[in-house]
Design a protein around this motif. Structure first.
Motif, PDB file in Angstrom:
ATOM      1  N   GLY A 144       2.982  -9.641  -2.881  1.00 52.48           N
ATOM      2  CA  GLY A 144       2.410  -8.581  -2.066  1.00 52.48           C
ATOM      3  C   GLY A 144       1.130  -8.096  -2.713  1.00 52.48           C
ATOM      4  O   GLY A 144       0.956  -8.213  -3.932  1.00 52.48           O
ATOM      5  N   ALA A 145       0.230  -7.569  -1.909  1.00 53.82           N
ATOM      6  CA  ALA A 145      -1.054  -7.082  -2.420  1.00 53.82           C
ATOM      7  C   ALA A 145      -1.272  -5.649  -1.965  1.00 53.82           C
ATOM      8  O   ALA A 145      -0.891  -5.265  -0.857  1.00 53.82           O
ATOM      9  N   GLU A 146      -1.888  -4.863  -2.843  1.00 56.65           N
ATOM     10  CA  GLU A 146      -2.283  -3.493  -2.517  1.00 56.65           C
ATOM     11  C   GLU A 146      -3.766  -3.347  -2.833  1.00 56.65           C
ATOM     12  O   GLU A 146      -4.191  -3.635  -3.956  1.00 56.65           O
ATOM     13  N   TYR A 147      -4.536  -2.911  -1.864  1.00 51.45           N
ATOM     14  CA  TYR A 147      -5.978  -2.750  -2.071  1.00 51.45           C
ATOM     15  C   TYR A 147      -6.407  -1.309  -1.839  1.00 51.45           C
ATOM     16  O   TYR A 147      -6.072  -0.700  -0.811  1.00 51.45           O
ATOM     17  N   GLU A 148      -7.160  -0.771  -2.793  1.00 55.74           N
ATOM     18  CA  GLU A 148      -7.842   0.503  -2.639  1.00 55.74           C
ATOM     19  C   GLU A 148      -9.324   0.212  -2.404  1.00 55.74           C
ATOM     20  O   GLU A 148      -9.875  -0.713  -3.006  1.00 55.74           O
ATOM     21  N   CYS A 250     -16.000  -0.633   0.658  1.00 53.80           N
ATOM     22  CA  CYS A 250     -16.477  -1.081  -0.656  1.00 53.80           C
ATOM     23  C   CYS A 250     -15.301  -1.413  -1.557  1.00 53.80           C
ATOM     24  O   CYS A 250     -14.511  -0.532  -1.919  1.00 53.80           O
ATOM     25  N   PHE A 251     -15.197  -2.685  -1.937  1.00 52.67           N
ATOM     26  CA  PHE A 251     -14.106  -3.153  -2.785  1.00 52.67           C
ATOM     27  C   PHE A 251     -14.553  -3.365  -4.232  1.00 52.67           C
ATOM     28  O   PHE A 251     -13.766  -3.891  -5.018  1.00 52.67           O
ATOM     29  N   MET A 252     -15.787  -3.002  -4.591  1.00 55.52           N
ATOM     30  CA  MET A 252     -16.179  -3.153  -5.989  1.00 55.52           C
ATOM     31  C   MET A 252     -15.298  -2.248  -6.842  1.00 55.52           C
ATOM     32  O   MET A 252     -14.809  -1.203  -6.393  1.00 55.52           O
ATOM     33  N   ALA A 253     -15.075  -2.649  -8.077  1.00 51.41           N
ATOM     34  CA  ALA A 253     -14.044  -2.004  -8.887  1.00 51.41           C
ATOM     35  C   ALA A 253     -14.346  -0.545  -9.197  1.00 51.41           C
ATOM     36  O   ALA A 253     -13.437   0.291  -9.244  1.00 51.41           O
ATOM     37  N   LYS A 254     -15.602  -0.207  -9.416  1.00 51.33           N
ATOM     38  CA  LYS A 254     -15.951   1.164  -9.803  1.00 51.33           C
ATOM     39  C   LYS A 254     -17.262   1.553  -9.128  1.00 51.33           C
ATOM     40  O   LYS A 254     -18.333   1.503  -9.724  1.00 51.33           O
ATOM     41  N   SER A 263      -8.375  -0.499  -7.276  1.00 54.89           N
ATOM     42  CA  SER A 263      -7.454  -1.500  -7.827  1.00 54.89           C
ATOM     43  C   SER A 263      -7.076  -2.506  -6.744  1.00 54.89           C
ATOM     44  O   SER A 263      -7.252  -2.265  -5.550  1.00 54.89           O
ATOM     45  N   GLY A 264      -6.558  -3.633  -7.201  1.00 58.58           N
ATOM     46  CA  GLY A 264      -6.036  -4.662  -6.305  1.00 58.58           C
ATOM     47  C   GLY A 264      -4.709  -5.153  -6.852  1.00 58.58           C
ATOM     48  O   GLY A 264      -4.554  -6.324  -7.179  1.00 58.58           O
ATOM     49  N   HIS A 265      -3.747  -4.257  -6.983  1.00 55.64           N
ATOM     50  CA  HIS A 265      -2.462  -4.582  -7.606  1.00 55.64           C
ATOM     51  C   HIS A 265      -1.750  -5.694  -6.849  1.00 55.64           C
ATOM     52  O   HIS A 265      -1.780  -5.753  -5.625  1.00 55.64           O
ATOM     53  N   MET A 266      -1.119  -6.580  -7.607  1.00 61.27           N
ATOM     54  CA  MET A 266      -0.359  -7.682  -7.031  1.00 61.27           C
ATOM     55  C   MET A 266       1.100  -7.603  -7.470  1.00 61.27           C
ATOM     56  O   MET A 266       1.394  -7.381  -8.655  1.00 61.27           O
ATOM     57  N   HIS A 267       2.011  -7.804  -6.524  1.00 60.40           N
ATOM     58  CA  HIS A 267       3.457  -7.838  -6.792  1.00 60.40           C
ATOM     59  C   HIS A 267       3.926  -9.286  -6.669  1.00 60.40           C
ATOM     60  O   HIS A 267       3.438 -10.035  -5.814  1.00 60.40           O
ATOM     61  N   ILE A 268       4.901  -9.657  -7.505  1.00 58.54           N
ATOM     62  CA  ILE A 268       5.388 -11.037  -7.456  1.00 58.54           C
ATOM     63  C   ILE A 268       6.864 -11.099  -7.823  1.00 58.54           C
ATOM     64  O   ILE A 268       7.352 -10.326  -8.666  1.00 58.54           O
ATOM     65  N   CYS A 370      -5.439  -5.992 -12.124  1.00 55.83           N
ATOM     66  CA  CYS A 370      -6.355  -6.593 -11.151  1.00 55.83           C
ATOM     67  C   CYS A 370      -7.141  -5.529 -10.399  1.00 55.83           C
ATOM     68  O   CYS A 370      -6.600  -4.503  -9.999  1.00 55.83           O
ATOM     69  N   GLY A 371      -8.415  -5.830 -10.167  1.00 55.28           N
ATOM     70  CA  GLY A 371      -9.249  -4.962  -9.366  1.00 55.28           C
ATOM     71  C   GLY A 371      -9.329  -5.459  -7.933  1.00 55.28           C
ATOM     72  O   GLY A 371      -9.005  -6.613  -7.627  1.00 55.28           O
ATOM     73  N   ALA A 372      -9.786  -4.586  -7.040  1.00 53.04           N
ATOM     74  CA  ALA A 372      -9.956  -4.967  -5.641  1.00 53.04           C
ATOM     75  C   ALA A 372     -11.079  -5.980  -5.472  1.00 53.04           C
ATOM     76  O   ALA A 372     -11.213  -6.583  -4.404  1.00 53.04           O
ATOM     77  N   ASP A 373     -11.879  -6.175  -6.507  1.00 49.56           N
ATOM     78  CA  ASP A 373     -13.006  -7.122  -6.456  1.00 49.56           C
ATOM     79  C   ASP A 373     -12.587  -8.550  -6.801  1.00 49.56           C
ATOM     80  O   ASP A 373     -13.415  -9.466  -6.753  1.00 49.56           O
TER      81      ASP A 373
END
Length: 471
Positions: A144-148, A250-254, A263-268, A370-373
């Motif tokens: 699963g993915a989570e994007y801010e 804007c998905f750049m990290a900062k 962030s671009g957290h990943m679940h596995i 992981c970042g959203a970038d």
């Protein structure tokens, strides 16, 4: 029902055009429209696609270092693009004026035209190759993915005019989980949710996050290769819908100094391919676990966790691929800076989710570095590859879990910048080389060194403001 040439041909009966796209090293979709006649003629054989998409950067500037896949010497030759029939969906926001339906869309993967093997840097090919390692033990991987991401009331023209300064947030203030803030942009907000559903990029959750104009999406959990595709396509949905509303997601990290990053957290997790049982879950509490946090985690789960932690420093250029990525990975901003883990610990690099705070079937790892970038295919390939390496070697954990209230622990400090991260990745015998092989590592590292060289040549606004009068 799986897609076939006949079923796809039938579904496109009234269409006259198709949109195709592949994914480059930066996770960007690169594609084009082709006629249905052309599409049907290459549906099984594939077609030539200019390899320069792996020979230039995100702004179409060729890399300083000539890379083996695409370079001036080989004339930026064509590579073979093969259409993935199972990726078929229609683009709901791009309606064909003749059919009154969305334009047909397919993803492609890239192969060497001579060997028909996946080229090393193809994101979809890399993840598929790593995922094949699950076949022998009879497992499947779920993710699963989570994007801010921030949202600015800007257009490409206004961004060019103001050069990225004084950006207007779509809403002001810090309003995480607000149910009133989205009302101010509800056509965009609900439009994204609905378009994702129609585009087969279903969301489990969709809400505001802490930060002016910041949204967060949790994509529906599912098979790992499909998850990576949907993560890439989610950005496509958001950016396309944003352009229709004068909004730049804007998905750049900062993107903003002094505010949290994206962030671009990943679940596995792993599951038994036949029964669907969670491989990481333990049927009964372990009376003598190596750490109390692992009381409900299986031996395979512990090895997998140890594998990710062991490989983490080596795969940081994948999890944090840009110069800007490392502005997010600083203390006190909910971003991990060390090799660390813990049960339900959001300051750790890896958050363990398991009983007693979750059900056994929900047992999984959340990778929070992981970042959203980042490119989701590369990220999930790295996580899965490192985890399976840990299982194969039956690695033991070398760092204890973070204690409650603890932010860093005793684990190795992760790279503070892209240069240090790349140096770790390219070391002889690195975990990255073991997991991916030299061809991929050397290619990807060269693309990151390109970013570093451009950064080293740049004169920033900070430098000008600080020194223009004073030195």
């Amino acid at each position: 029902m799986s897609a076939t040439v006949d079923s796809i041909t039938a579904q496109l009966q009234h269409d006259d055009k198709v949109k195709l796209a592949g994914i480059d090293a930066d996770g960007m979709l690169r594609g084009k429209i082709i006629s249905k006649k052309k599409f049907l003629s290459v549906l099984e054989s594939g077609f030539g696609f200019c390899s320069v998409v792996f020979g230039w950067d995100m702004h179409d500037r060729t890399y300083f270092q000539e890379l083996s896949v695409s370079n001036a010497e080989n004339g930026y030759r064509d590579i073979l693009a093969k259409i993935d029939l199972s990726s078929f969906r229609r683009i709901p926001w791009e309606e064909d004026r003749n059919t009154k339906q969305g334009i047909p869309f397919f993803l492609v993967s890239f192969f060497d035209p001579l060997t028909e093997e996946p080229i090393a840097p193809c994101p979809r090919g890399l993840l598929a190759t790593i995922a094949k390692r699950l076949q022998d033990p009879g497992w499947t991987a779920l993710a699963g993915a989570e994007y801010e991401f921030y949202n600015f009331r800007e257009t490409p023209n206004s961004l060019g005019a103001n050069k990225g300064h004084d950006l207007e947030h779509i809403t002001p203030g810090m309003f995480g989980y607000s149910i009133t803030r989205p009302v101010q942009n509800q056509e965009f907000y609900y439009g994204v949710f609905d378009a994702c559903k129609e585009f087969n990029v279903d969301l489990e959750g969709w809400h505001t996050e802490s930060g002016p104009g910041v949204y967060e999406a949790a994509l529906e959990y599912g098979p790992i290769t499909g998850m990576a595709d949907r993560a890439s396509l989610f950005k496509y949905v958001v950016k396309a819908l944003g352009s229709n509303h004068g909004i730049t997601p804007c998905f750049m990290a900062k993107p903003v100094e002094g505010l949290p990053g994206n962030s671009g957290h990943m679940h596995i997790s792993l599951a038994d391919a036949n029964t669907g049982a969670n491989i990481f879950a333990r049927s009964e509490m372990n009376p003598s676990p190596s750490f109390a946090d692992l009381a409900y985690v299986s031996d395979v789960g512990e090895y997998f966790l140890a594998g990710i932690l062991d490989g983490l420093p080596s795969i940081m250029p994948i999890l944090a691929p840009t110069i800007n990525s490392y502005k997010r990975l600083v203390k006190n901003f909910w971003a991990p800076v060390t090799v660390s883990w813990g049960l339900e610990h959001r300051a750790a690099s890896i958050r363990l989710i398991s009983p007693p705070t979750a059900t056994p079937k929900a047992t999984r790892f959340e990778i929070r570095s992981c970042g959203a970038d980042a490119n989701p295919h590369y990220v999930l390939a790295a996580i899965l590859g490192c985890g399976l390496r840990g299982v194969g070697k039956q690695l033991k954990l070398t760092v204890p879990p973070l204690g409650k209230g603890e932010e860093t622990g005793d684990g190795e400090r992760l790279a503070k910048n892209l240069g240090d991260a790349v140096s770790k990745m390219v070391e002889k015998g690195s975990v990255a080389r073991e997991v991916f092989g030299d061809v991929f590592v050397d290619h990807f590292a060269a693309t990151r060194m390109h970013e570093i060289r451009l950064w080293e040549q740049a004169v920033t606004d900070w430098e000008v403001k600080r020194y223009i009068e004073t030195v």
